[in-house]
Design an enzyme around this catalytic site. Structure first.
Site, PDB file in Angstrom:
ATOM      1  N   CYS A 230      44.054 -11.898 -11.156  1.00 35.06           N
ATOM      2  CA  CYS A 230      43.870 -11.776 -12.275  1.00 35.06           C
ATOM      3  C   CYS A 230      42.015 -11.536 -11.607  1.00 35.06           C
ATOM      4  O   CYS A 230      41.449 -11.118 -11.795  1.00 35.06           O
ATOM      5  CB  CYS A 230      44.060 -12.777 -13.562  1.00 35.06           C
ATOM      6  SG  CYS A 230      45.137 -13.061 -13.916  1.00 35.06           S
TER       7      CYS A 230
ATOM      8  N   CYS B 132      45.808 -16.193 -12.837  1.00 36.75           N
ATOM      9  CA  CYS B 132      46.669 -16.653 -11.967  1.00 36.75           C
ATOM     10  C   CYS B 132      45.367 -15.654 -10.770  1.00 36.75           C
ATOM     11  O   CYS B 132      44.502 -15.144 -11.178  1.00 36.75           O
ATOM     12  CB  CYS B 132      47.700 -16.073 -11.122  1.00 36.75           C
ATOM     13  SG  CYS B 132      48.589 -14.337 -11.649  1.00 36.75           S
TER      14      CYS B 132
ATOM     15  N   CYS C 102       3.454   1.511   2.392  1.00 35.72           N
ATOM     16  CA  CYS C 102       4.754   1.264   2.441  1.00 35.72           C
ATOM     17  C   CYS C 102       5.469   1.758   1.756  1.00 35.72           C
ATOM     18  O   CYS C 102       6.883   2.270   1.662  1.00 35.72           O
ATOM     19  CB  CYS C 102       4.346  -0.421   1.588  1.00 35.72           C
ATOM     20  SG  CYS C 102       3.498  -1.516   2.456  1.00 35.72           S
TER      21      CYS C 102
ATOM     22  N   ASP D 277       9.353 -27.498   8.382  1.00 36.16           N
ATOM     23  CA  ASP D 277      10.608 -27.047   8.919  1.00 36.16           C
ATOM     24  C   ASP D 277      11.039 -26.374   8.209  1.00 36.16           C
ATOM     25  O   ASP D 277      12.664 -25.934   9.054  1.00 36.16           O
ATOM     26  CB  ASP D 277      11.127 -29.059   8.211  1.00 36.16           C
ATOM     27  CG  ASP D 277      10.146 -29.643   9.917  1.00 36.16           C
ATOM     28  OD1 ASP D 277       9.863 -29.659   9.859  1.00 36.16           O
ATOM     29  OD2 ASP D 277      10.426 -30.340   8.679  1.00 36.16           O
TER      30      ASP D 277
ATOM     31  N   CYS E 274       0.556  -0.998   0.317  1.00 43.46           N
ATOM     32  CA  CYS E 274       0.025  -0.109  -0.034  1.00 43.46           C
ATOM     33  C   CYS E 274       1.124   1.393   0.241  1.00 43.46           C
ATOM     34  O   CYS E 274       1.678   0.926   0.167  1.00 43.46           O
ATOM     35  CB  CYS E 274      -0.852  -0.016   1.135  1.00 43.46           C
ATOM     36  SG  CYS E 274       0.171  -0.199   3.043  1.00 43.46           S
TER      37      CYS E 274
ATOM     38  N   ASP F 263      11.886 -32.485   5.744  1.00 47.73           N
ATOM     39  CA  ASP F 263      11.478 -32.498   5.160  1.00 47.73           C
ATOM     40  C   ASP F 263       9.941 -31.117   4.561  1.00 47.73           C
ATOM     41  O   ASP F 263       9.612 -32.154   3.517  1.00 47.73           O
ATOM     42  CB  ASP F 263      10.773 -33.460   4.497  1.00 47.73           C
ATOM     43  CG  ASP F 263      10.105 -34.135   5.188  1.00 47.73           C
ATOM     44  OD1 ASP F 263       9.776 -33.955   6.407  1.00 47.73           O
ATOM     45  OD2 ASP F 263       9.227 -35.178   4.672  1.00 47.73           O
TER      46      ASP F 263
ATOM     47  N   ASP G  10      14.242 -34.068  12.580  1.00 45.92           N
ATOM     48  CA  ASP G  10      12.780 -34.318  12.644  1.00 45.92           C
ATOM     49  C   ASP G  10      12.482 -35.228  12.127  1.00 45.92           C
ATOM     50  O   ASP G  10      12.934 -36.201  11.753  1.00 45.92           O
ATOM     51  CB  ASP G  10      11.970 -33.095  11.224  1.00 45.92           C
ATOM     52  CG  ASP G  10      10.295 -33.249  11.426  1.00 45.92           C
ATOM     53  OD1 ASP G  10      10.174 -32.869  11.980  1.00 45.92           O
ATOM     54  OD2 ASP G  10       9.811 -33.673  10.469  1.00 45.92           O
TER      55      ASP G  10
END
Length: 794
Positions: free
Chosen positions: A86, A83, A19, A693, A16, A689, A495
């Site tokens: 660079c 090297c 913000c 989590d 809005c 998973d 978990d």
């Protein structure tokens, strides 16, 4: 007065006008900034003073206000680096570009990864910046294209090396005169003969060193090319000076060092050839992944089968896959059933049964039945493409351990040149007063023995090989910082559901008759609860015919009620039975035993009379106990985090050997539990998973996602293990430990070589050609050591 500069920044997260006002207010608080934020276009138009404010300051202010900045990321293939000096130079220049948030340049992969504001700069502008400082760049090529380009580059280097070696070989023989006083044919010692052989090596074969040195010096930096050009030129032009005196009869026997310059260039080319050849082997992991892809697909168009290139497949195409063929893209089966070998993705050797509506993954192998699939993900959206992208990003990233080498590399060449000049002065004024040649030889030796390449290659080559080897084993590290951090883990939090267990409950025990089972399964038929599904599946496996239930009522935290075929069923815990005044005291011991075994059990009552007990449990994965044992062997504490009750959680923990249990944890509390462990001084890895989590995975020092889990969890994690095999967790930690150990070996050699080699050269204890050979082989030894990781046992 400095002219104001204008930029536009895309902003995400605004909802809005409030913000936009908040962001605008915070931006305008900065000195010499005039900002206007538009919530409709989601952009900030900013006028600022570039001498006091950078675009990074502007983006940081927006992010600190709580909003996101719309950045883009590009990857460029960088051409011409020799090297670490660079890569450091290019990285510094890119990071100073207005609009660039972060640039990382990797010497091993010859790749630049750049995050930038597309409204402030462009890919073309970034390439021009790289070209301006003497290098070249182009948008990143596919791995296969880059591999073929590398092969052409390797072929060109070999050709140069052979020509240089043929010209330098006769000159090499003249060194025996200098070293041992051995007599050689007069032709070999003839100044004109040596001049003719050395000149093309110096100015045709070795021209690349002059070009590289010029470009670097022109832009205020110095790299390995500067050292090589200085050292070989000093030897060549001093020989030319001696030859001039010989031509004008000033001296009878000139002191020539044409062999020093020619042999040095040849040895350096030899080292660069070996280094490039070794570096091409570091991409083997990506090539293996690419080779898994099918090249063609059998598509059904206009009711006709036709073979088309994989690149021509579009979403929604119907593809026919016959037994023994690779599945070309990700999709869903619409016809037929089969078993599919998904070992390339999950590591599971047993084929997985698939039927209509099941999803299949591109590059997996169709084992027996002929199937038709609808393509749902193609090209860069497939699972394999995502894996390849993660591996590429990890191999192109920098680990924090590289920082010291990067800092030293930035000052390395000027310091070496300074030491070389000081060596010359000390030799000519103190060691061999007034003698030019010994002083020159000592100075040249200092220049050619110094090797910034080994410093630059020490970390990225190990990261590249280590992450590649891990990927071959189903472990995806998202970046070098994560592979470095993983080896520090001392606590792994698991978990329970879907991680320790299979995530799919099954009925383990039933006490009662068929009527009780029939009524219970019939009542649970309409429920979507995992326990209900387990009971229905169990009833159907026993041949029970399901009936229609009426007046079904689920009582959260207690159980269920229902009427089936005129009979009243009640199923649930003790509280429900007591509330319904059902006598269960004769079965209390059985219920307690089931609960002690970590099972979820329910009493069954029909028409107010006790009729049985059913126990359901989420079975532990086959690999869990072995994985936890291996973690203990690595001296890592294992914690289980679960929402289950304490008794069930403790039962599973004792079954698999877990140290600590944190039970009855709500999903939103998981991250605070991780924070609590970190407050105790533990370095924590969280393994999960599910969507719930994700906050804990982000909070942990290392988040490890199970590849069978959700995309949200995988995105939030630092490491992904493909499939559900928990044995990959200790393997990931072992891969990290082996890689970091290898990096430390490389850094020790790279620093030790230079710390020991330069003083030895300054003392005049080495011939220039020996120093050149040592310099050439030092970077080769670092890459070769990194390649040992390909044989690490996980």
């Amino acid at each position: 007065m400095t002219e104001q500069k204008k930029t536009t920044i895309g902003i995400t997260g605004m909802t809005c006008a409030a913000c936009a006002n908040r962001i605008e207010k915070n931006l305008n608080k900065l000195d010499d900034v005039d900002a206007n934020v538009n919530v409709t276009t989601e952009k900030a138009t900013i006028s600022y003073n570039p001498t006091s404010i950078s675009t990074n300051d502007l983006t940081n202010t927006i992010e600190k206000t709580g909003y996101g900045v719309l950045n883009e990321t590009t990857e460029l293939d960088v051409i011409g680096m020799t090297c670490a000096a660079c890569s450091n130079r290019i990285e510094k220049v890119l990071n100073r570009v207005d609009g660039v948030n972060q640039a990382t340049v990797n010497l091993t992969t010859e790749n630049a990864t750049i995050s930038y504001n597309p409204n402030s700069t462009s890919v073309e502008a970034l390439i021009k910046k790289i070209q301006k400082i003497g290098y070249d760049a182009q948008p990143k090529k596919e791995v296969a294209d880059k591999d073929s380009q590398k092969k052409l580059e390797l072929k060109g280097k070999l050709t140069k090396l052979i020509i240089s070696a043929l010209l330098a070989a006769p000159l090499l023989l003249t060194m025996f005169v200098h070293l041992f006083g051995i007599q050689m044919p007069a032709l070999l010692m003839n100044p004109w003969f040596q001049f003719v052989l050395a000149t093309p090596v110096q100015f045709i074969i070795g021209w690349q060193f002059y070009v590289g040195a010029y470009k670097n010096l022109k832009n205020g930096s110095a790299n390995m090319d500067v050292l090589v050009a200085l050292g070989t030129s000093a030897a060549y032009f001093y020989s030319l000076y001696e030859m001039g005196k010989w031509l004008f009869n000033s001296i009878a026997t000139p002191h020539l060092y044409f062999e020093t310059s020619a042999v040095l260039i040849t040895l350096i080319l030899f080292g660069k050839y070996l280094e490039t050849r070794a570096k091409t082997q570091t991409t083997n992991a990506l090539n293996k992944l690419l080779n898994l892809q099918a090249k063609e697909a059998r598509v059904l168009r206009n009711n006709k089968e036709q073979m088309i290139p994989l690149s021509d497949v579009i979403e929604g195409d119907y593809l026919i896959i016959k037994p023994g063929e690779k599945i070309p893209v990700d999709g869903n089966i619409i016809k037929g059933n089969t078993s599919i070998d998904e070992s390339m993705l999950t590591g599971e050797s047993m084929p997985v049964e698939k039927m209509i509506n099941d999803s299949v993954i591109g590059s997996t192998m169709n084992k027996n039945g002929s199937i038709t699939i609808e393509a749902t993900k193609i090209g860069q959206d497939t699972a394999l493409a995502s894996i390849i992208k993660v591996v590429e990003e990890a191999q192109g990233s920098k680990a924090p351990i590289q920082r010291l080498a990067d800092i030293i590399s930035g000052f390395f060449v000027p310091i070496v040149v300074g030491i070389s000049v000081l060596t010359f002065i000390i030799w000519i004024s103190l060691v061999r007063q007034g003698q030019f040649e010994p002083a020159l030889i000592a100075a040249i030796t200092v220049l050619v023995i110094a090797c910034p390449c080994a410093l630059g290659l020490a970390t990225p080559t190990s990261i590249m090989v280590g992450t590649g080897k891990a990927a071959e084993n189903g472990i995806l590290f998202k970046g070098g910082e994560h592979i470095e951090r993983t080896h520090q883990i001392n606590t792994v939090v698991l978990d329970k559901t879907g991680t320790i267990t299979n995530g799919k409950p099954v009925v383990t025990d039933f006490v009662g008759d068929n009527e009780a089972l029939q009524l219970l399964a019939s009542a649970e038929k309409g429920s979507e609860h995992p326990l209900a599904e387990a009971i229905v599946n169990y009833g159907q496996s026993k041949g029970i015919q399901l009936l229609e239930a009426t007046d079904f009522e689920a009582i959260p935290g207690y159980g269920i009620k229902a009427k089936i075929a005129g009979q009243r069923l009640v199923a649930g815990n003790r509280k429900l039975m007591n509330e319904q005044h059902i006598d269960i005291k004769d079965s209390e011991d059985t219920m307690t035993q089931f609960e002690n075994d970590g099972k979820t059990a329910m009493f069954i009552a029909i028409n107010q009379a006790y009729s049985g007990i059913i126990a359901v449990a989420d079975t532990v994965k086959d690999s869990t106990t072995s994985a936890i044992t291996q973690l203990h062997e690595l001296d890592i504490k294992v914690v289980m985090l679960t929402g289950d009750n304490e008794r069930t959680a403790q039962a599973i923990a004792s079954q698999v050997g877990i140290d600590t249990v944190i039970a009855q944890v709500l999903p939103e509390e998981k991250s605070s539990q991780i924070k609590s462990l970190q407050a105790q001084g533990k370095t924590v890895a969280m393994v999960g998973d599910g969507v719930n989590d994700a906050p804990a995975l982000v909070q942990a020092d290392i988040g490890i996602a199970i590849g069978t889990g959700t995309e949200v969890a995988i995105e939030a994690a630092d490491v992904t293990i493909l499939g559900g095999d928990l044995l990959l967790i200790p393997k990931a930690i072992k891969a990290s430990k082996s890689t970091i150990r290898n990096i430390r070996q490389n850094l020790f050699w790279a620093f030790g070589y230079n710390i020991a080699g330069i003083p030895i050269a300054a003392l005049g204890l080495l011939a220039p050609w020996i120093a050149g050979a040592a310099m050439a082989l030092s970077s080769v030894s670092v890459v070769t050591n990194a390649l040992r990781l390909k044989r690490m046992k996980l």
